[in-house]
Design a protein around this motif. Structure first.
Motif, PDB file in Angstrom:
ATOM      1  N   GLY A 125       0.851  -1.180   0.000  1.00  0.00           N
ATOM      2  CA  GLY A 125       0.000   0.000   0.000  1.00  0.00           C
ATOM      3  C   GLY A 125       0.887   1.228   0.000  1.00  0.00           C
ATOM      4  N   ARG A 126       0.625   2.160  -0.881  1.00  0.00           N
ATOM      5  CA  ARG A 126       1.436   3.382  -0.993  1.00  0.00           C
ATOM      6  C   ARG A 126       0.534   4.581  -1.185  1.00  0.00           C
ATOM      7  NH1 ARG A 126       7.137   2.010  -0.651  1.00  0.00           N
ATOM      8  NH2 ARG A 126       6.977  -0.243  -0.640  1.00  0.00           N
ATOM      9  N   LEU A 127       1.079   5.755  -0.853  1.00  0.00           N
ATOM     10  CA  LEU A 127       0.360   6.984  -1.132  1.00  0.00           C
ATOM     11  C   LEU A 127       1.317   8.053  -1.594  1.00  0.00           C
ATOM     12  CD1 LEU A 127       0.290   9.416   1.391  1.00  0.00           C
ATOM     13  CD2 LEU A 127      -0.383   7.336   2.524  1.00  0.00           C
ATOM     14  N   SER A 128       0.792   8.951  -2.384  1.00  0.00           N
ATOM     15  CA  SER A 128       1.530  10.092  -2.907  1.00  0.00           C
ATOM     16  C   SER A 128       0.752  11.334  -2.504  1.00  0.00           C
ATOM     17  CB  SER A 128       1.614   9.981  -4.438  1.00  0.00           C
ATOM     18  OG  SER A 128       2.096  11.178  -5.014  1.00  0.00           O
ATOM     19  N   VAL A 129       1.400  12.234  -1.777  1.00  0.00           N
ATOM     20  CA  VAL A 129       0.757  13.479  -1.356  1.00  0.00           C
ATOM     21  C   VAL A 129       1.428  14.620  -2.109  1.00  0.00           C
ATOM     22  CG1 VAL A 129       0.197  15.014   0.552  1.00  0.00           C
ATOM     23  CG2 VAL A 129       0.229  12.537   0.916  1.00  0.00           C
ATOM     24  N   ASN A 130       0.724  15.155  -3.088  1.00  0.00           N
ATOM     25  CA  ASN A 130       1.228  16.287  -3.860  1.00  0.00           C
ATOM     26  C   ASN A 130       1.013  17.578  -3.081  1.00  0.00           C
ATOM     27  OD1 ASN A 130       0.622  18.621  -5.800  1.00  0.00           O
ATOM     28  ND2 ASN A 130       1.574  17.157  -7.186  1.00  0.00           N
ATOM     29  N   ARG A 131      -0.105  17.648  -2.387  1.00  0.00           N
ATOM     30  CA  ARG A 131      -0.457  18.833  -1.590  1.00  0.00           C
ATOM     31  C   ARG A 131      -1.435  18.402  -0.512  1.00  0.00           C
ATOM     32  NH1 ARG A 131      -0.167  23.913  -1.434  1.00  0.00           N
ATOM     33  NH2 ARG A 131       1.069  24.122  -3.316  1.00  0.00           N
ATOM     34  N   ASN A 132      -1.190  18.825   0.737  1.00  0.00           N
ATOM     35  CA  ASN A 132      -2.093  18.427   1.825  1.00  0.00           C
ATOM     36  C   ASN A 132      -2.947  19.573   2.343  1.00  0.00           C
ATOM     37  OD1 ASN A 132      -0.230  19.871   3.242  1.00  0.00           O
ATOM     38  ND2 ASN A 132       0.471  18.190   4.531  1.00  0.00           N
ATOM     39  N   ILE A 156     -11.384  10.173  -7.427  1.00  0.00           N
ATOM     40  CA  ILE A 156     -11.032   9.299  -8.537  1.00  0.00           C
ATOM     41  C   ILE A 156     -10.857   7.891  -7.985  1.00  0.00           C
ATOM     42  CG2 ILE A 156      -9.291   8.823 -10.302  1.00  0.00           C
ATOM     43  CD1 ILE A 156      -8.601  11.901  -9.936  1.00  0.00           C
ATOM     44  N   SER A 157     -11.456   6.918  -8.633  1.00  0.00           N
ATOM     45  CA  SER A 157     -11.307   5.511  -8.237  1.00  0.00           C
ATOM     46  C   SER A 157     -11.079   4.675  -9.480  1.00  0.00           C
ATOM     47  CB  SER A 157     -12.559   4.998  -7.526  1.00  0.00           C
ATOM     48  OG  SER A 157     -12.756   5.676  -6.316  1.00  0.00           O
ATOM     49  N   ALA A 158     -10.123   3.749  -9.383  1.00  0.00           N
ATOM     50  CA  ALA A 158      -9.841   2.861 -10.507  1.00  0.00           C
ATOM     51  C   ALA A 158      -9.360   1.528  -9.971  1.00  0.00           C
ATOM     52  CB  ALA A 158      -8.775   3.473 -11.424  1.00  0.00           C
ATOM     53  N   GLY A 173      -7.977   8.578  -5.471  1.00  0.00           N
ATOM     54  CA  GLY A 173      -7.352   9.889  -5.381  1.00  0.00           C
ATOM     55  C   GLY A 173      -8.359  10.959  -5.052  1.00  0.00           C
ATOM     56  N   THR A 174      -7.859  12.051  -4.528  1.00  0.00           N
ATOM     57  CA  THR A 174      -8.643  13.250  -4.257  1.00  0.00           C
ATOM     58  C   THR A 174      -7.867  14.430  -4.814  1.00  0.00           C
ATOM     59  OG1 THR A 174      -9.567  12.313  -2.232  1.00  0.00           O
ATOM     60  CG2 THR A 174      -9.639  14.710  -2.452  1.00  0.00           C
ATOM     61  N   VAL A 175      -8.550  15.268  -5.597  1.00  0.00           N
ATOM     62  CA  VAL A 175      -7.891  16.406  -6.227  1.00  0.00           C
ATOM     63  C   VAL A 175      -8.761  17.644  -6.050  1.00  0.00           C
ATOM     64  CG1 VAL A 175      -6.908  17.312  -8.372  1.00  0.00           C
ATOM     65  CG2 VAL A 175      -6.914  14.832  -7.950  1.00  0.00           C
ATOM     66  N   VAL A 205      -4.259  17.209  -2.800  1.00  0.00           N
ATOM     67  CA  VAL A 205      -4.034  16.279  -3.903  1.00  0.00           C
ATOM     68  C   VAL A 205      -3.337  15.048  -3.333  1.00  0.00           C
ATOM     69  CG1 VAL A 205      -2.974  15.901  -6.143  1.00  0.00           C
ATOM     70  CG2 VAL A 205      -3.811  18.178  -5.542  1.00  0.00           C
ATOM     71  N   VAL A 206      -4.072  13.932  -3.306  1.00  0.00           N
ATOM     72  CA  VAL A 206      -3.566  12.684  -2.741  1.00  0.00           C
ATOM     73  C   VAL A 206      -3.904  11.548  -3.694  1.00  0.00           C
ATOM     74  CG1 VAL A 206      -3.680  11.132  -0.759  1.00  0.00           C
ATOM     75  CG2 VAL A 206      -3.937  13.578  -0.405  1.00  0.00           C
ATOM     76  N   PHE A 207      -2.960  10.613  -3.868  1.00  0.00           N
ATOM     77  CA  PHE A 207      -3.151   9.456  -4.744  1.00  0.00           C
ATOM     78  C   PHE A 207      -2.711   8.220  -3.963  1.00  0.00           C
ATOM     79  CE2 PHE A 207      -1.359   7.106  -8.649  1.00  0.00           C
ATOM     80  CZ  PHE A 207      -2.594   6.613  -9.034  1.00  0.00           C
ATOM     81  N   ASN A 208      -3.592   7.225  -3.849  1.00  0.00           N
ATOM     82  CA  ASN A 208      -3.335   6.020  -3.049  1.00  0.00           C
ATOM     83  C   ASN A 208      -3.453   4.767  -3.904  1.00  0.00           C
ATOM     84  OD1 ASN A 208      -3.575   7.542  -0.426  1.00  0.00           O
ATOM     85  ND2 ASN A 208      -5.670   7.777  -1.175  1.00  0.00           N
ATOM     86  N   GLY A 209      -2.694   3.750  -3.534  1.00  0.00           N
ATOM     87  CA  GLY A 209      -2.799   2.467  -4.215  1.00  0.00           C
ATOM     88  C   GLY A 209      -2.568   1.322  -3.249  1.00  0.00           C
ATOM     89  N   THR A 210      -3.308   0.236  -3.456  1.00  0.00           N
ATOM     90  CA  THR A 210      -3.175  -0.972  -2.644  1.00  0.00           C
ATOM     91  C   THR A 210      -3.197  -2.170  -3.579  1.00  0.00           C
ATOM     92  OG1 THR A 210      -4.433   0.129  -0.907  1.00  0.00           O
ATOM     93  CG2 THR A 210      -4.092  -2.218  -0.658  1.00  0.00           C
ATOM     94  N   ALA A 211      -2.271  -3.109  -3.349  1.00  0.00           N
ATOM     95  CA  ALA A 211      -2.203  -4.305  -4.193  1.00  0.00           C
ATOM     96  C   ALA A 211      -2.458  -5.548  -3.360  1.00  0.00           C
ATOM     97  CB  ALA A 211      -0.839  -4.403  -4.872  1.00  0.00           C
TER      98      ALA A 211
END
Length: 154
Positions: free
Chosen positions: A8-15, A104-106, A55-57, A141-147
């Motif tokens: 599980g990872r996340l990317s925070v472009n802006r909080n 955003i969900s994918a 994600g949330t933008v 702006v946050v982007f998350n992923g879980t495998a």
């Protein structure tokens, strides 16, 4: 095979919501994560991996009419169009003054060869086709992923 959590990872472009970065027709990289997937091979689950991406933008439109486009790619670089397209989400702002944060969900079922490479990179881009005015990436702006890997059957 047993269900197996891989990463599980996340990317925070802006909080926060104080950003003013302009959004244009050139896609802007706003999320970038690398999910570790090599462990799926330990239980023979490399063909049963699935990835959930969210994600949330936050966007400021100020009454501008524009077509916003979000894309998610698998195993690309920081350049748009360099990876496998997983999601395209587009909508027209309709000239409203504010937009709540966009969600955003994918989902992705990566091929076994990508899983066995050990890491799968996912990138999130945003672009806008604007007839007049400006649109800004305000945040958050946050982007998350879980495998995960495996199936529910034995």
């Amino acid at each position: 095979m047993t269900i197996q959590f891989l990463d599980g990872r996340l990317s925070v472009n802006r909080n926060d919501s104080s950003g003013t970065d302009g959004i244009t027709d050139t896609p802007l990289l706003i999320g970038d994560i690398g999910l570790q997937t090599g462990a799926a091979a330990l239980l023979g689950n490399e063909g049963d991996v699935r990835v959930a991406l969210t994600g949330t933008v936050g966007i400021v439109v100020d009454g501008v009419v524009a077509e916003l486009t979000f894309t998610i790619e698998r195993n690309g670089t920081s350049a748009p169009g360099s990876g496998v397209l997983i999601l395209t989400e587009a909508f027209n702002t309709g000239g409203v003054n504010t937009i709540g944060p966009v969600s955003i969900s994918a989902g992705d079922f990566p091929p076994a060869a990508d899983v066995l490479a050990g890491e799968i990179r996912y990138t999130l881009f945003v672009s806008a086709t604007i007839t007049e005015g400006n649109i800004a990436l305000s945040g958050p702006v946050v982007f998350n992923g879980t495998a995960f890997a495996g199936t529910t059957t034995s």
